[in-house]
Design a protein around this motif. Structure first.
Motif, mmCIF file in Angstrom:
data_model
loop_
_atom_site.group_PDB
_atom_site.id
_atom_site.type_symbol
_atom_site.label_atom_id
_atom_site.label_comp_id
_atom_site.label_asym_id
_atom_site.label_seq_id
_atom_site.Cartn_x
_atom_site.Cartn_y
_atom_site.Cartn_z
ATOM 1 N N THR A 353 0.958 -1.195 0.032
ATOM 2 C CA THR A 353 0.030 0.004 -0.053
ATOM 3 C C THR A 353 0.908 1.126 -0.074
ATOM 4 N N ASP A 354 0.422 2.334 -0.101
ATOM 5 C CA ASP A 354 1.176 3.784 -0.151
ATOM 6 C C ASP A 354 2.573 3.688 0.814
ATOM 7 N N VAL A 355 2.107 3.391 2.100
ATOM 8 C CA VAL A 355 3.135 3.380 3.200
ATOM 9 C C VAL A 355 4.143 2.528 2.803
ATOM 10 N N SER A 356 3.852 1.298 2.630
ATOM 11 C CA SER A 356 4.921 0.473 2.415
ATOM 12 C C SER A 356 5.769 0.687 0.986
ATOM 13 N N PHE A 357 4.986 1.167 0.068
ATOM 14 C CA PHE A 357 5.634 1.316 -1.402
ATOM 15 C C PHE A 357 6.426 2.701 -1.288
ATOM 16 N N LEU A 358 6.071 3.616 -0.449
ATOM 17 C CA LEU A 358 7.112 4.720 -0.332
ATOM 18 C C LEU A 358 8.182 4.411 0.615
ATOM 19 N N ARG A 359 7.922 3.840 1.468
ATOM 20 C CA ARG A 359 8.990 3.372 2.346
ATOM 21 C C ARG A 359 10.064 2.430 1.727
ATOM 22 N N LYS A 364 16.603 7.562 -2.244
ATOM 23 C CA LYS A 364 17.390 8.950 -2.033
ATOM 24 C C LYS A 364 17.311 9.652 -3.398
ATOM 25 N N ASP A 365 17.955 8.831 -4.337
ATOM 26 C CA ASP A 365 18.248 9.381 -5.730
ATOM 27 C C ASP A 365 16.831 9.881 -6.269
ATOM 28 N N GLU A 368 15.961 13.123 -4.610
ATOM 29 C CA GLU A 368 16.714 14.156 -5.217
ATOM 30 C C GLU A 368 16.382 14.592 -6.671
ATOM 31 N N LYS A 369 16.125 13.705 -7.427
ATOM 32 C CA LYS A 369 15.673 13.738 -8.629
ATOM 33 C C LYS A 369 14.316 14.689 -8.760
ATOM 34 N N LEU A 370 13.381 14.184 -7.983
ATOM 35 C CA LEU A 370 12.085 14.795 -8.008
ATOM 36 C C LEU A 370 12.055 16.160 -7.279
ATOM 37 N N ASP A 371 13.138 16.324 -6.801
ATOM 38 C CA ASP A 371 13.288 17.684 -5.877
ATOM 39 C C ASP A 371 12.268 17.735 -4.906
ATOM 40 N N LEU A 372 11.802 16.647 -4.150
ATOM 41 C CA LEU A 372 11.009 16.929 -2.945
ATOM 42 C C LEU A 372 11.516 17.668 -1.881
ATOM 43 N N LYS A 387 15.505 19.230 3.256
ATOM 44 C CA LYS A 387 15.687 18.687 2.213
ATOM 45 C C LYS A 387 16.390 17.351 2.093
ATOM 46 N N ASP A 388 16.741 16.800 3.514
ATOM 47 C CA ASP A 388 17.456 15.589 3.759
ATOM 48 C C ASP A 388 16.384 14.575 3.177
ATOM 49 N N TRP A 389 16.969 13.630 2.580
ATOM 50 C CA TRP A 389 15.818 12.715 1.787
ATOM 51 C C TRP A 389 15.111 11.528 2.740
ATOM 52 N N GLU A 390 15.842 11.273 3.871
ATOM 53 C CA GLU A 390 14.917 10.411 4.711
ATOM 54 C C GLU A 390 14.276 11.105 5.344
ATOM 55 N N LYS A 391 14.270 12.477 5.916
ATOM 56 C CA LYS A 391 13.276 13.296 6.620
ATOM 57 C C LYS A 391 12.060 13.484 5.518
ATOM 58 N N VAL A 392 12.522 13.927 4.282
ATOM 59 C CA VAL A 392 11.311 13.906 3.314
ATOM 60 C C VAL A 392 10.649 12.629 3.196
ATOM 61 N N ARG A 393 11.251 11.583 3.207
ATOM 62 C CA ARG A 393 10.696 10.302 2.744
ATOM 63 C C ARG A 393 9.597 9.873 4.119
#
Lengths: 479, 383
Positions: A353-359, A364-365, A368-372, A387-393
């Motif tokens: 589901t979305d939660v595990s899909f995103l997780r 990281k790549d 950064e590529k999507l500039d989230l 901007k730290d990728w883990e925090k964003v995720r």
């Protein structure tokens, strides 16, 4: 669409169905219906063509229709998770637009049929909602429109608080069986089924037999996330017809629930497949340009939110690429072989589901590529704070937990030994909208019939909001 | 082979969304009715040009849920390539002064995650509800031939109609909306907009309102505000509901004189108060221009009650005279602190059915005054 266009669309759909099957998509029989904008927007507002009447749907309908009339936004299509699968196309669309929509819909249908979250949804919901609507209408004739509307107002306000897990889903049936058994003077729990001896039986034996569950009026723990069910089962204020209506609202919510949980996956999946299918169609140059325009407007990113079409598609394509061309390290460590992209995608489409899909797959790549980024309110403005990728995720994952809806539990159905209802918000760092909270409490009270209390956290302190039928009070708990 | 069907049914009878939208409108109207007293005295309305949309808190229209506080949360957004910490995502509206209720840090705008918290209500919506309740009391048929006037008003725009009534401006606007940036503008059949008319039947009243207002020094901001708000709604109400109602504006302090509408609504004067001057002026006007056998006459006087004591007797005399030629004579006293006013105590003893008095202590009572004067029987009594 004129007659010639309809015929051409029919031929195109035939070809697209063949393509979909060749790609490995697994879909229900399809029912495509071409309808005018106001009909499409009705379905959009109600979530289902056959749903019951309520002013709030009318309000949503009006808003959507207005935005369409003013050219501000449009929905191209609406698809319903059912077997057969219904897809409604907009009559005002161009032929190419409707072709794209059909390709997109095939992706959704495959997802509905195969994703685990949808395993238990009723596929005959079109008919069931129709019969619910009919029953609610009969109650209107019997008890008056005002009374039914006022009950629906209250029921819809809290209907999101159900337990969509398999246990929770069946809880009403289980509870009914228990009541039935009690009435017959039997044990409350059905006798355990004899089962095959398992490898760990010797370990269980060390603990001795499990204690019998206590006989009590408050149901088992698993029910407690299902505030809706708890109220249906235990409220002393409801008449039978009221319980019936609330049960229908609960059932409809359980039907919609998997769609709340898989928004990013599902839209990304459908977008991925409309791209693949449309690429195989013989488009004229003109059509190809129109398609490119339409596709890019669908996946347009937003500064203030996540466009599920955009991010979902990016993740799916990333999975395909990473499993098609694994690095040396991945090949050695995980035994990944090149060219397994599609296979991996189908596996993910079934399990997550979305939660595990995103997780699991928002890397990281990719971030950064999507500039989230994470943003929040700083003073009066909204600014990027992370901007730290883990925090964003993690922030994105957190926003998708429980479909983005705060989790409530029934803590006590006999609070203060007075039959009052205590509900606890499972606080996980995000405060509730207190203005809304204070307006929802009276609805709880309406359905429970006794004072209601909701515990949450405000500014780092535990607070209980109480409503006694007259006014809302808040009291801070001492640490 | 997976089967599929493609069809286009006749949906023309599908009215579900429209039916429920109508129910929603009905609830908006109910909410407006509940809030009429506050809405009628809303300052932003009186200052407005009549086109302004105001937002009022109508609780029943919002769908409340247990949800997160968007304002306090962290959210994820998508940049265009090189976003850095500290970059501006959206500008927020400044918070209000921490007052609870509608408008707190909310409102539509560029802010993310914000819904309209309140229902949008136009002046027309309010008027519609308000004017349903109001009418000129005891309106007599003065000249039968003119009693009913049919007028035609273009007041709706539709997608179907006769070619002669094409609304060119709206049609073109509609086509422009559909046109892509660089495309030629093509008008499709879907863009066509037609004006449609309604026949309006208005009772012709042959009525005249003599609006009198005390503009003396003792009339403060609050008093003038209440009086003007009252006259604002009265004017709109009469113009909307009746054909050929004349309104004459008489301002007075120690002397009375006729003023134009703008002056009446905007200017202040000063000096002492002699109310009889206005009544005398009105009476002269009636004798000169409005024979009672041909006109329904409605004098309405706003004052703070602070009249020159020696003048009160004369006032009572003139009230009797004016009442005898009028269908209704309304005296409204704006009296914030419930002082005992000499004028009102003099009028209190009068027993003239056509003479109505009302005390406004609070802004919200303007609505009560409107209903009191503009109803068949004496309407809502001031509490």
């Amino acid at each position: 669409m004129n007659h010639r266009e309809l015929e051409e669309l029919e031929r195109a759909i035939e070809r697209m169905m063949d393509l979909a099957r060749a790609f490995g998509l697994d879909i229900y029989p399809m029912r495509f219906e071409v309808c005018p904008a106001d009909v499409l927007y009705t379905f959009g507002a109600y979530g289902m063509p056959t749903r019951f009447h309520h002013w709030s749907f009318g309000k949503t309908f009006h808003k959507m229709k207005l935005e369409y009339d003013l050219g501000l936004s449009r929905i191209y299509e609406l698809v319903i998770n059912s077997n057969p699968c219904y897809a409604f196309l907009l009559d005002g669309n161009t032929l190419l637009q409707n072709k794209t929509v059909c390709a997109h819909v095939l992706g959704h249908c495959d997802f509905f049929k195969n994703n685990a979250a949808f395993r238990h949804t009723s596929r005959d919901m079109v008919e069931r909602m129709a019969s619910s609507a009919e029953r609610i209408y009969r109650y209107e004739l019997e008890y008056g429109r005002r009374r039914v509307e006022e009950l629906l107002d209250a029921g819809l306000a809290i209907a999101e608080h159900v337990d969509p897990s398999e246990e929770g889903r069946n809880a009403r049936r289980v509870a009914k069986e228990r009541m039935y058994r009690q009435r017959l003077g039997q044990r409350a729990e059905p006798p355990r089924r004899a089962r095959e001896p398992g490898p760990y039986d010797d370990l269980f034996a060390l603990d001795g037999p499990l204690p019998e569950p206590e006989e009590e009026s408050i149901p088992a723990r698993v029910l407690n996330k299902d505030v809706m069910l708890f109220i249906i089962e235990h409220s002393s204020a409801l008449e039978e017809w009221e319980r019936d209506i609330l049960s229908m609202l609960r059932e409809e919510m359980l039907y919609f629930w998997p769609q709340l949980e898989t928004k990013i996956m599902n839209e990304g999946w459908a977008t991925y497949w409309h791209l693949r299918i449309m690429r195989e169609m013989d488009l004229s140059d003109e059509e190809a340009v129109e398609f490119a325009k339409m596709h890019s407007s669908v996946v347009l990113p937003s500064r203030t939110s996540i466009n599920p079409y955009h991010v979902g598609l990016a993740i799916w394509e990333d999975i395909e690429r990473r499993w098609n061309e694994p690095t040396k390290e991945e090949q050695e460590r995980y035994g990944r072989r090149p060219g397994e992209g599609r296979e991996k995608m189908f596996e993910v489409r079934e399990m997550e589901t979305d939660v595990s899909f995103l997780r699991n797959y928002l890397t990281k790549d990719l971030i950064e590529k999507l500039d989230l980024y994470v943003y929040q309110k700083v003073g009066n403005d909204w600014r990027v704070v992370e901007k730290d990728w883990e925090k964003v995720r993690d922030a994105l994952v957190a926003s998708r937990i429980n479909g983005g809806i705060p989790v409530l539990y029934v803590e006590d159905g006999d609070y203060r030994r007075n039959g009052e209802l205590l509900i606890r918000h499972a606080f996980e760092g995000m405060e509730l909208d207190l203005r809304h909270l204070e307006k929802v409490l009276p609805y709880f009270y309406r359905l429970w019939g006794r004072p209601v209390h909701l515990q949450t956290v405000v500014e780092g302190r535990d607070v209980i909001f109480s409503y006694d039928g007259k006014k809302v009070q808040r009291s801070f708990l001492k640490d | 082979m997976v089967e599929f069907t493609l069809q286009r049914e006749d949906w023309s009878l599908h009215r579900k969304g429209h039916i429920d939208q109508e129910r929603h409108r009905e609830k908006v109207r109910e909410a407006i009715r509940e809030h009429l007293a506050d809405l009628v005295s809303d300052e932003s309305l009186i200052m407005s040009d009549g086109k302004q949309i105001i937002k009022i808190p109508i609780r029943s229209l919002e769908e409340y849920r247990i949800r997160y506080n968007f304002q306090k949360g962290k959210h994820v957004g998508t940049g265009s390539g090189d976003t850095a910490v500290g970059d501006l995502v959206a500008r927020g509206k400044p918070d209000t002064d921490g007052q609870p209720g509608p408008g707190q840090g909310e409102g539509a705008g560029s802010e993310p995650g914000v819904d309209y918290a309140e229902a949008e209500v136009t002046l027309d919506d309010i008027q519609q509800e308000l004017f349903r309740e109001l009418e000129l009391p005891d309106l007599a048929e003065k000249d039968e031939a003119d009693m009913v006037v049919d007028t035609v008003e273009f007041r709706d725009v539709r997608k179907k109609g006769i070619t002669a009534n094409i609304d060119k401006k709206r049609t073109l606007l509609q086509a422009l909306r559909h046109a892509k940036k660089d495309d030629r503008v093509v008008i499709t059949p879907d863009d066509l907009r037609y004006k449609t008319w309604e026949t309006i039947v208005k009772p012709d009243s042959n009525a005249v309102i003599l609006a009198m207002m005390d503009l003396s020094g003792s009339m403060g901001l609050f008093e003038k505000y209440c009086a003007r708000t009252f006259f604002f709604w009265m004017t709109r109400f009469l113009r909307t509901k009746y054909a050929n109602v004349q309104i004459r504006y008489i301002a007075h302090h120690t002397e009375a004189h006729e003023v134009d509408e703008e002056y009446f609504f905007t200017k202040g004067e000063s000096g002492g108060t002699i109310c009889s001057s206005a009544y005398q002026y009105a009476l002269d006007m009636v004798n000169r221009e409005y024979p009672p056998e041909r006109y329904n006459i409605y004098p309405i006087h706003f004052s703070d009650g602070d009249n020159l004591t020696s003048d009160n007797e004369k006032c009572v005399q003139l009230v009797k005279e004016l009442s005898s030629v009028s269908r209704m004579f309304g005296y409204a006293e704006v009296n914030q602190y419930s002082r005992s006013s000499t004028l009102m105590s003099a009028y209190g003893k009068l027993q003239i059915p056509r003479f109505r008095t009302y005390v406004i202590r609070d802004k919200s009572e303007i609505y009560g005054a409107l209903r009191h004067f503009f109803s068949q029987q004496q309407g809502v009594k001031s509490a």
